[in-house]
Design an enzyme around this catalytic site. Sequence first.
Site: not given
Ligand code: APR
Length: 237
Positions: A61, A111, A119, A138, A178-179, A202, A204
């Site tokens: 990554r 995060h 270290c 380190c 964020t989901s 978002n 979705e």
């Molecule tokens: N524009 C807007 N929203 C988007 C786009 C886009 N182009 N593409 C994806 N999304 C939305 C999706 O609909 C989803 O709701 O981004 C969100 C991504 O969700 P996750 O994959 O769950 O990522 P996130 O919410 O950041 O995860 C939170 O979970 O695994 C841990 O530490 C990790 O920081 C991460 C945390």
Amino acid sequence: MHIPADTSIVILTGAGISAESGISTFRDADGLWMNHAIEEVAHPTAFRRDPALVHEFYNQRRRQLFEVSPNAAHLALARLEQAWPGDFLLVTQNVDDLHDRAGSLKLIHMHGELRRVRCLKCLQSHPWMEDCLPETPCPACGKPSLRPHIVWFDEMPMKMGEITRALSRCGLFICIGTSGNVYPAAGFVQQASRQAHTLEINAEETRIRSQFKETRKGLASCEVPRLVDELLGGMTR
Ligand code: APR
């Protein structure tokens, strides 16, 4: 949107803001976690059990950071920070460096960050852009005891005191990409909504959608610049 220019703004971003830059999200169909059980790579016991596997997951990554660039959403948030007269804080769950490279300064990586390691012996953290292996020494103490500077599951996110204080004082809370699956970030909207206008962007509908006073469904690269134009255009002094 007309809000007073002295309004304090807190913004939370998730993987969705970096998706259009080419960085996989976690839970979308082709997400990062689809190839790894979370327990395999993002947990302290996983690192103790197989440090080489965990280092390689983050090395892959980190290498990708050289192939991606900030998108219009990252750049718009940096523009808002520069122009906004009131208090401003950007909190990201993302460990990529796209907000940093877009010019955001009032930024907390709650995060952690791919481009840092720390270290386990001397506890110092270091900027890091190349691969890191279990045997990598380190730079400060020379011991082969570096770990990714990433907050894993069952670990405490960073700067939660500063984040909580900002949420308790803000007049506008914006949540982008964020989901709402992972706490404490998914609970920020509840903390802010006691006194703030809350807005979700978002692609979705999310599980926390109903907790926002306003939701905008669309791609971050379109919706975020539009919102920033509205905020700066509608700023009332
Ligand atoms: N524009 C807007 N929203 C988007 C786009 C886009 N182009 N593409 C994806 N999304 C939305 C999706 O609909 C989803 O709701 O981004 C969100 C991504 O969700 P996750 O994959 O769950 O990522 P996130 O919410 O950041 O995860 C939170 O979970 O695994 C841990 O530490 C990790 O920081 C991460 C945390």
